[in-house]
Design a protein around this motif. Structure first.
Motif, PDB file in Angstrom:
ATOM      1  N   LEU A   1       3.335   5.781  -1.392  1.00  0.00           N
ATOM      2  CA  LEU A   1       2.897   5.927  -2.807  1.00  0.00           C
ATOM      3  C   LEU A   1       2.250   4.842  -3.397  1.00  0.00           C
ATOM      4  N   LEU A   2       1.271   4.961  -4.056  1.00  0.00           N
ATOM      5  CA  LEU A   2       0.505   3.834  -4.608  1.00  0.00           C
ATOM      6  C   LEU A   2       0.375   3.688  -6.227  1.00  0.00           C
ATOM      7  N   THR A   3       0.845   2.783  -6.849  1.00  0.00           N
ATOM      8  CA  THR A   3       0.801   2.491  -8.060  1.00  0.00           C
ATOM      9  C   THR A   3       0.344   1.071  -8.384  1.00  0.00           C
ATOM     10  N   THR A   4       0.000   0.905  -9.498  1.00  0.00           N
ATOM     11  CA  THR A   4      -0.054  -0.627  -9.833  1.00  0.00           C
ATOM     12  C   THR A   4       1.194  -1.203  -9.781  1.00  0.00           C
ATOM     13  N   SER A   5       1.043  -2.525  -9.690  1.00  0.00           N
ATOM     14  CA  SER A   5       2.459  -3.112  -9.341  1.00  0.00           C
ATOM     15  C   SER A   5       3.210  -3.142 -10.555  1.00  0.00           C
ATOM     16  N   ALA A   6       2.682  -3.320 -11.668  1.00  0.00           N
ATOM     17  CA  ALA A   6       3.632  -3.096 -12.914  1.00  0.00           C
ATOM     18  C   ALA A   6       4.139  -1.904 -13.215  1.00  0.00           C
ATOM     19  N   ASN A   7       3.573  -0.921 -12.505  1.00  0.00           N
ATOM     20  CA  ASN A   7       4.306   0.557 -12.488  1.00  0.00           C
ATOM     21  C   ASN A   7       5.462   0.959 -11.430  1.00  0.00           C
ATOM     22  N   PHE A   8       5.365  -0.015 -10.434  1.00  0.00           N
ATOM     23  CA  PHE A   8       6.371   0.237  -9.392  1.00  0.00           C
ATOM     24  C   PHE A   8       7.662   0.542  -9.360  1.00  0.00           C
TER      25      PHE A   8
ATOM     26  N   GLY B   1     -14.413   2.745  -9.666  1.00  0.00           N
ATOM     27  CA  GLY B   1     -13.896   2.470 -10.960  1.00  0.00           C
ATOM     28  C   GLY B   1     -12.482   1.772 -10.948  1.00  0.00           C
ATOM     29  N   TRP B   2     -11.933   1.729  -9.965  1.00  0.00           N
ATOM     30  CA  TRP B   2     -10.626   1.043 -10.171  1.00  0.00           C
ATOM     31  C   TRP B   2     -10.731  -0.656 -10.301  1.00  0.00           C
ATOM     32  N   ASP B   3      -9.957  -1.327 -10.798  1.00  0.00           N
ATOM     33  CA  ASP B   3      -9.926  -2.677 -11.058  1.00  0.00           C
ATOM     34  C   ASP B   3      -9.718  -3.341  -9.794  1.00  0.00           C
ATOM     35  N   LYS B   4     -10.607  -3.577  -8.987  1.00  0.00           N
ATOM     36  CA  LYS B   4     -10.526  -4.239  -7.577  1.00  0.00           C
ATOM     37  C   LYS B   4      -9.774  -5.537  -7.577  1.00  0.00           C
ATOM     38  N   SER B   5      -9.587  -6.107  -8.707  1.00  0.00           N
ATOM     39  CA  SER B   5      -8.875  -7.359  -8.591  1.00  0.00           C
ATOM     40  C   SER B   5      -7.513  -7.204  -9.026  1.00  0.00           C
ATOM     41  N   GLY B   6      -7.235  -6.027  -9.358  1.00  0.00           N
ATOM     42  CA  GLY B   6      -5.667  -5.968  -9.777  1.00  0.00           C
ATOM     43  C   GLY B   6      -4.798  -5.706  -8.630  1.00  0.00           C
ATOM     44  N   ALA B   7      -3.468  -5.665  -9.251  1.00  0.00           N
ATOM     45  CA  ALA B   7      -2.443  -5.880  -8.111  1.00  0.00           C
ATOM     46  C   ALA B   7      -1.730  -4.430  -8.052  1.00  0.00           C
ATOM     47  N   TYR B   8      -1.968  -3.924  -6.762  1.00  0.00           N
ATOM     48  CA  TYR B   8      -1.375  -2.697  -6.223  1.00  0.00           C
ATOM     49  C   TYR B   8      -0.121  -2.634  -5.421  1.00  0.00           C
ATOM     50  N   THR B   9       0.966  -1.934  -5.644  1.00  0.00           N
ATOM     51  CA  THR B   9       1.770  -1.822  -4.655  1.00  0.00           C
ATOM     52  C   THR B   9       2.231  -0.520  -4.150  1.00  0.00           C
ATOM     53  N   TYR B  10       2.278  -0.439  -2.981  1.00  0.00           N
ATOM     54  CA  TYR B  10       2.509   0.702  -2.066  1.00  0.00           C
ATOM     55  C   TYR B  10       4.136   0.751  -1.689  1.00  0.00           C
TER      56      TYR B  10
ATOM     57  N   HIS C   1      14.968   3.295  -0.192  1.00  0.00           N
ATOM     58  CA  HIS C   1      13.829   2.849   0.782  1.00  0.00           C
ATOM     59  C   HIS C   1      12.797   1.877   0.000  1.00  0.00           C
ATOM     60  N   PHE C   2      12.671   2.206  -1.204  1.00  0.00           N
ATOM     61  CA  PHE C   2      11.427   1.092  -1.988  1.00  0.00           C
ATOM     62  C   PHE C   2      11.642  -0.119  -1.943  1.00  0.00           C
ATOM     63  N   ALA C   3      13.165  -0.585  -1.889  1.00  0.00           N
ATOM     64  CA  ALA C   3      13.365  -2.032  -2.171  1.00  0.00           C
ATOM     65  C   ALA C   3      12.866  -2.850  -0.510  1.00  0.00           C
ATOM     66  N   VAL C   4      12.825  -2.150   0.509  1.00  0.00           N
ATOM     67  CA  VAL C   4      12.412  -2.576   1.497  1.00  0.00           C
ATOM     68  C   VAL C   4      11.034  -2.323   2.077  1.00  0.00           C
ATOM     69  N   MET C   5      10.873  -0.874   1.850  1.00  0.00           N
ATOM     70  CA  MET C   5       9.540  -0.329   2.365  1.00  0.00           C
ATOM     71  C   MET C   5       8.614  -0.444   1.185  1.00  0.00           C
ATOM     72  N   LYS C   6       7.943  -1.473   0.860  1.00  0.00           N
ATOM     73  CA  LYS C   6       6.914  -1.692   0.095  1.00  0.00           C
ATOM     74  C   LYS C   6       5.857  -2.584   0.583  1.00  0.00           C
ATOM     75  N   GLY C   7       4.599  -3.145  -0.116  1.00  0.00           N
ATOM     76  CA  GLY C   7       3.787  -3.718   0.325  1.00  0.00           C
ATOM     77  C   GLY C   7       2.760  -3.680  -0.603  1.00  0.00           C
ATOM     78  N   ALA C   8       1.754  -4.580  -0.351  1.00  0.00           N
ATOM     79  CA  ALA C   8       0.546  -5.095  -1.485  1.00  0.00           C
ATOM     80  C   ALA C   8      -0.671  -4.213  -0.921  1.00  0.00           C
ATOM     81  N   LEU C   9      -1.370  -3.602  -1.639  1.00  0.00           N
ATOM     82  CA  LEU C   9      -2.738  -3.284  -1.270  1.00  0.00           C
ATOM     83  C   LEU C   9      -3.633  -4.010  -1.967  1.00  0.00           C
ATOM     84  N   LYS C  10      -4.534  -4.585  -1.224  1.00  0.00           N
ATOM     85  CA  LYS C  10      -5.399  -5.567  -1.772  1.00  0.00           C
ATOM     86  C   LYS C  10      -7.081  -5.187  -1.521  1.00  0.00           C
ATOM     87  N   PHE C  11      -7.716  -5.341  -2.670  1.00  0.00           N
ATOM     88  CA  PHE C  11      -9.182  -4.991  -2.276  1.00  0.00           C
ATOM     89  C   PHE C  11      -9.919  -6.585  -1.870  1.00  0.00           C
TER      90      PHE C  11
END
Ligand code: ZN
Length: 150
Positions: free
Chosen positions: A71-78, A123-132, A139-149
């Protein structure tokens, strides 16, 4: 003869890896039976208008025991989405239905399976912080990472 086959195989592998690099908007990640993604960061060129993500479960456990999704969300919504995903339950692949905070997601898969998705990032904010992350319970405590543009 064996040598010829081996060099042909090598040539084929080279061609395949070159063509994989040809589209930088395609990214891959794997999950295993040890509850891990193989990458803690994924990068995509900021010039991409759509991204193709392939999740492969390289383990052998069933999705009911060691299921993985992406799943991909903004880091704030993770955190809130991870909690909502757990509440959504296995019938929904642990993805909160109709939740616009989920920017993209694969289905839940078990060992030996893969799922590929293509989503627009136009149209996404390519400088924004995204978390997958994987929203399978626990699982999400361990299985997570950052998607960066980049
Ligand atoms: Zn998982």
């Amino acid at each position: 003869m064996k040598k010829t086959i081996a060099s042909l195989a090598l040539l084929l592998a080279t061609v395949l890896s070159n063509s994989a690099l040809a589209n930088e908007c395609e990214i891959e990640i794997t999950g295993n039976d040890a509850m891990q993604f193989d990458k803690s960061e994924l990068t995509v060129p900021a010039s991409c208008t759509e991204v193709t993500l392939t999740l492969t479960h390289i383990g052998g456990m069933t999705k009911g025991v060691m299921g993985h999704n992406w799943l991909l969300t903004t880091s704030a919504n993770f955190q809130p989405v991870a909690t909502a995903g757990m509440a959504a339950g296995a019938d929904k692949d642990y993805v909160p239905e109709g939740d616009e905070r989920v920017l993209a997601h694969t289905k839940l898969i078990g060992g030996g399976e893969k799922d590929s998705i293509t989503f627009s990032v136009d149209g996404w904010d390519k400088s924004g912080a995204y978390t997958y992350f994987c929203s399978f319970p626990g699982h999400f405590a361990v299985m997570k990472g950052a998607l960066k543009f980049v």
